[in-house]
Design a protein around this motif. Structure first.
Motif, PDB file in Angstrom:
ATOM      1  N   ARG A  69     -34.804  60.865   1.541  1.00 17.53           N
ATOM      2  CA  ARG A  69     -36.089  60.427   2.110  1.00 17.53           C
ATOM      3  C   ARG A  69     -37.090  61.586   2.151  1.00 17.53           C
ATOM      4  NH1 ARG A  69     -37.962  60.628   7.400  1.00 17.53           N
ATOM      5  NH2 ARG A  69     -39.590  59.118   7.915  1.00 17.53           N
ATOM      6  N   ARG A  70     -36.618  62.770   2.517  1.00 17.73           N
ATOM      7  CA  ARG A  70     -37.524  63.914   2.599  1.00 17.73           C
ATOM      8  C   ARG A  70     -37.932  64.415   1.214  1.00 17.73           C
ATOM      9  NH1 ARG A  70     -38.012  66.263   7.649  1.00 17.73           N
ATOM     10  NH2 ARG A  70     -39.727  67.314   6.556  1.00 17.73           N
ATOM     11  N   VAL A  71     -37.117  64.138   0.217  1.00 15.52           N
ATOM     12  CA  VAL A  71     -37.417  64.594  -1.136  1.00 15.52           C
ATOM     13  C   VAL A  71     -38.710  63.974  -1.658  1.00 15.52           C
ATOM     14  CG1 VAL A  71     -36.675  64.231  -3.533  1.00 15.52           C
ATOM     15  CG2 VAL A  71     -35.133  65.307  -1.894  1.00 15.52           C
ATOM     16  N   TYR A  72     -38.971  62.714  -1.321  1.00 14.87           N
ATOM     17  CA  TYR A  72     -40.151  62.027  -1.864  1.00 14.87           C
ATOM     18  C   TYR A  72     -41.445  62.725  -1.470  1.00 14.87           C
ATOM     19  CZ  TYR A  72     -37.402  58.125  -3.619  1.00 14.87           C
ATOM     20  OH  TYR A  72     -36.515  57.358  -4.332  1.00 14.87           O
ATOM     21  N   GLY A  73     -41.533  63.197  -0.242  1.00 14.15           N
ATOM     22  CA  GLY A  73     -42.732  63.919   0.175  1.00 14.15           C
ATOM     23  C   GLY A  73     -42.905  65.222  -0.577  1.00 14.15           C
ATOM     24  N   LEU A  78     -45.576  68.433  -5.418  1.00 10.75           N
ATOM     25  CA  LEU A  78     -45.457  69.065  -6.726  1.00 10.75           C
ATOM     26  C   LEU A  78     -46.263  68.340  -7.804  1.00 10.75           C
ATOM     27  CD1 LEU A  78     -41.607  69.773  -6.727  1.00 10.75           C
ATOM     28  CD2 LEU A  78     -43.420  71.485  -6.583  1.00 10.75           C
ATOM     29  N   VAL A  79     -46.335  67.021  -7.708  1.00  9.96           N
ATOM     30  CA  VAL A  79     -46.897  66.229  -8.805  1.00  9.96           C
ATOM     31  C   VAL A  79     -48.409  66.042  -8.682  1.00  9.96           C
ATOM     32  CG1 VAL A  79     -46.888  63.925  -9.835  1.00  9.96           C
ATOM     33  CG2 VAL A  79     -44.737  65.053  -9.286  1.00  9.96           C
ATOM     34  N   GLU A  80     -48.924  65.826  -7.476  1.00  9.34           N
ATOM     35  CA  GLU A  80     -50.354  65.512  -7.343  1.00  9.34           C
ATOM     36  C   GLU A  80     -51.265  66.626  -7.852  1.00  9.34           C
ATOM     37  OE1 GLU A  80     -51.722  62.649  -6.730  1.00  9.34           O
ATOM     38  OE2 GLU A  80     -49.710  61.824  -6.618  1.00  9.34           O
ATOM     39  N   THR A 116     -44.581  59.462 -14.470  1.00  5.73           N
ATOM     40  CA  THR A 116     -43.401  59.868 -15.220  1.00  5.73           C
ATOM     41  C   THR A 116     -42.878  61.206 -14.734  1.00  5.73           C
ATOM     42  OG1 THR A 116     -44.233  58.685 -17.164  1.00  5.73           O
ATOM     43  CG2 THR A 116     -42.496  60.286 -17.526  1.00  5.73           C
ATOM     44  N   LEU A 117     -43.787  62.139 -14.469  1.00  3.68           N
ATOM     45  CA  LEU A 117     -43.350  63.445 -13.975  1.00  3.68           C
ATOM     46  C   LEU A 117     -42.631  63.311 -12.642  1.00  3.68           C
ATOM     47  CD1 LEU A 117     -43.263  66.497 -14.226  1.00  3.68           C
ATOM     48  CD2 LEU A 117     -45.536  66.590 -13.183  1.00  3.68           C
ATOM     49  N   ALA A 118     -43.183  62.491 -11.748  1.00  5.18           N
ATOM     50  CA  ALA A 118     -42.517  62.278 -10.462  1.00  5.18           C
ATOM     51  C   ALA A 118     -41.139  61.669 -10.662  1.00  5.18           C
ATOM     52  CB  ALA A 118     -43.377  61.375  -9.578  1.00  5.18           C
ATOM     53  N   GLY A 119     -41.052  60.675 -11.548  1.00  6.52           N
ATOM     54  CA  GLY A 119     -39.760  60.055 -11.814  1.00  6.52           C
ATOM     55  C   GLY A 119     -38.765  61.026 -12.425  1.00  6.52           C
TER      56      GLY A 119
END
Length: 555
Positions: A69-73, A78-80, A116-119
């Motif tokens: 759960r914490r990984v998503y934040g 990193l991606v934005e 895609t990068l986030a995935g």
């Protein structure tokens, strides 16, 4: 004090690793705790010990879920920023070069890259830590288990890696077809009425149909490679399960306990197989898409010589030259510009006036290369329009001022290849009249919210951005219409006196024409050209325009 972007990224990666370690721990406990629950608990007749080990496994699952759960934040952190840089690059390239593929890149490809990068970060992270936890668990249970599980896993990964390059090639072919279709639709959409009026529906439909068919063929070729991904998944994820069952007698005979064998089966079915599935489907499609999209978003190698700086434009040619230019909105339409000849010398200041709808903005768009004339030629500093050289030597400021979310300095430097030095930025703001707004916002590094700005404030930002561009020719298409007369005069004076600069103004106030050295009056097929005093004597339309703005001027 603001942390540097590099430090922010390092901190984000460190947090990503820390939270992912919980997932690796969950994976390790899944098989190990199950094996211990069987060998030292239930099979040994000790129910309490068996339940205790199952409770440990459940606690590991809860801890792993919290870490995930914490990984998503962290992934968003990193991606934005990557997405923001891609958007800025696409917009800057589109503005500088009038790139026709920018619509597809901005509306689809940048979002593909971001998602895609986030995935890929999520999938790759999960695979690495899950496999590490599972292999560590197998080694802790019984090293012979690795001899059964590891070889097919590596073989499956090798087969999957072999499919990545063909996938990338077919993904690029698909995106090229998509760009071509987007360009075609972008040209057809605004001209539907003209297409109908000219009776060209079948011809246009056939051309669009060819683009649609090309994209369909590219998508179908891309889909065929799914069979190779299925084979890699079968070898790397499902074959180890079959081998474990087939080798069970040999493993048990070599000291592997029943609990360890059950734990190994749990590692394969609950950890390795799902992780490999996510990697194959995520990286197989997403990795190829990301590689191709980033290549498409990167500017192509310039086949021409680099655009000349403002001071090195061809001094022997006019800043803007139109020769017998004719333009009409459709084959059956009356020309808006009809065999128009026009020259603006370097350092000149031209105002274009005329009734509303007569073609002033059309002239600016033709000069900027946004519209292609049916006949005649357009040159900027001796270079043909459209063209990369000409695009680098002119800047168009339309009536609608575009301001991006970001800092004020980032907005003002969009047309520059590198950040604008502070003293130069402040000097430009003072010249154009942006200084009061700059101070009110809090300086060049202050964040800008476009919705919080008035139309006039947005125009001042757009004007200063154009003033800072290296292009020697500035085309102002009613770019000061939301400013008061004093602010408009100051901005036009700044452009007219810009070193090495040439100014063409589509004027909505007659005062703009009075300030210009030369004036072009558009009146349908007729044009008049001269100074303010000359036109008052010789052009009835200009006298009417001047009288409507200043009643004291005689008609």
């Amino acid at each position: 004090m603001t942390a540097s972007p590099l430090r922010v990224r390092r901190a984000a990666w460190a947090r990503l690793v820390c939270w992912s370690l919980l997932e690796a721990g969950q994976t390790f406990l899944l098989g190990y705790a199950l094996a211990r629950a069987l060998d030292t608990g239930f099979l040994a007749g000790n129910t309490r010990t068996g339940l205790w080990w199952l409770a440990v496994a459940a606690a590991g699952v809860a801890a792993g879920a919290y870490g995930t759960r914490r990984v998503y934040g962290v992934v968003a952190d990193l991606v934005e920023p990557v997405r923001d840089r891609l958007v800025a690059g696409v917009v800057a390239r589109g503005v500088r070069e009038a790139d026709r593929g920018s619509l597809s890149r901005l509306t689809q490809q940048v979002e593909i890259a971001r998602d895609t990068l986030a995935g890929l970060v999520l999938v790759s992270r999960s695979f690495v830590f899950t496999v590490a936890g599972a292999l560590a668990g197998l080694s802790a249970l019984a090293p012979p288990l690795l001899l059964v599980v590891l070889p097919p896993l590596l073989a499956g990964l090798g087969l999957f890696a072999a499919t990545l390059r063909p996938l990338a090639r077919r993904q690029e072919a698909f995106l090229v077809a998509d760009e071509a279709l987007a360009v075609e639709l972008g040209e057809v959409g605004p001209g539907l009425r003209d297409i109908t009026a000219a009776g060209a529906e079948e011809e246009v439909a056939a051309r669009v149909g060819e683009r649609v068919d090309a994209e369909f063929r590219a998508a179908r070729a891309l889909a065929r490679w799914s069979a190779a991904r299925v084979a890699a998944l079968a070898v790397g994820g499902q074959l180890p399960l079959v081998l474990l069952l087939a080798a069970a007698p040999w493993l048990l005979a070599h000291g592997v306990t029943a609990g360890a064998l059950v734990g190994a089966l749990a590692y394969v079915t609950q950890s390795l197989l799902p992780a490999l599935q996510n990697l194959v489907h995520g990286l197989g499609t997403g990795g190829a898409r990301l590689t191709v999209v980033l290549r498409r978003l990167r500017p192509p190698a310039d086949t021409e010589a680099p655009p000349m700086p403002a001071g090195e434009a061809d001094a022997g040619a006019p800043a803007l030259a139109l020769s017998a230019v004719t333009f009409a909105y459709g084959p059956a339409s009356t020309p808006v510009l009809d065999a128009l000849d026009l020259e603006v010398p370097h350092g000149g200041h031209l105002a274009v006036v005329g009734p509303s709808g007569i073609g002033k903005s059309t002239l600016a768009a033709v000069a900027a290369g946004l519209l292609n004339p049916e006949h005649g030629t357009v040159r900027v500093c001796g270079h043909p329009v459209p063209g990369a050289r000409a695009a680098a030597l002119r800047v168009l400021i339309p009536q609608e001022a575009y301001v991006c979310t970001g800092t004020l300095a980032e907005n003002l430097g969009l047309l520059r290849p590198a950040p604008v030095p502070g003293p130069e930025l402040l000097a430009a703001a003072e010249a154009v009249g942006l200084s009061p707004l700059l101070e009110r916002l809090g300086g060049p590094d202050a964040p800008v919210r476009p919705a919080a700005l008035s139309a006039g404030e947005r125009q001042l930002i757009a004007l200063t951005r154009a003033y800072l561009s290296p292009a020697p020719l500035a085309l102002l298409d009613e770019a000061t219409c939301h400013l008061d007369a004093e602010a408009e005069a100051r901005a036009e004076h700044a452009f007219a006196t810009r070193p090495g600069g040439t100014l063409v103004v589509v004027a909505h106030r007659i005062d703009s024409a009075r300030r210009a050295g030369r004036i072009l009056v558009l009146d349908g097929p007729r044009t008049a050209f001269g100074t303010h005093e000359d036109l008052l004597r010789s052009c009835a339309l200009y006298r009417d325009l001047a009288a409507s703005s200043h009643p004291s001027v005689p008609r």
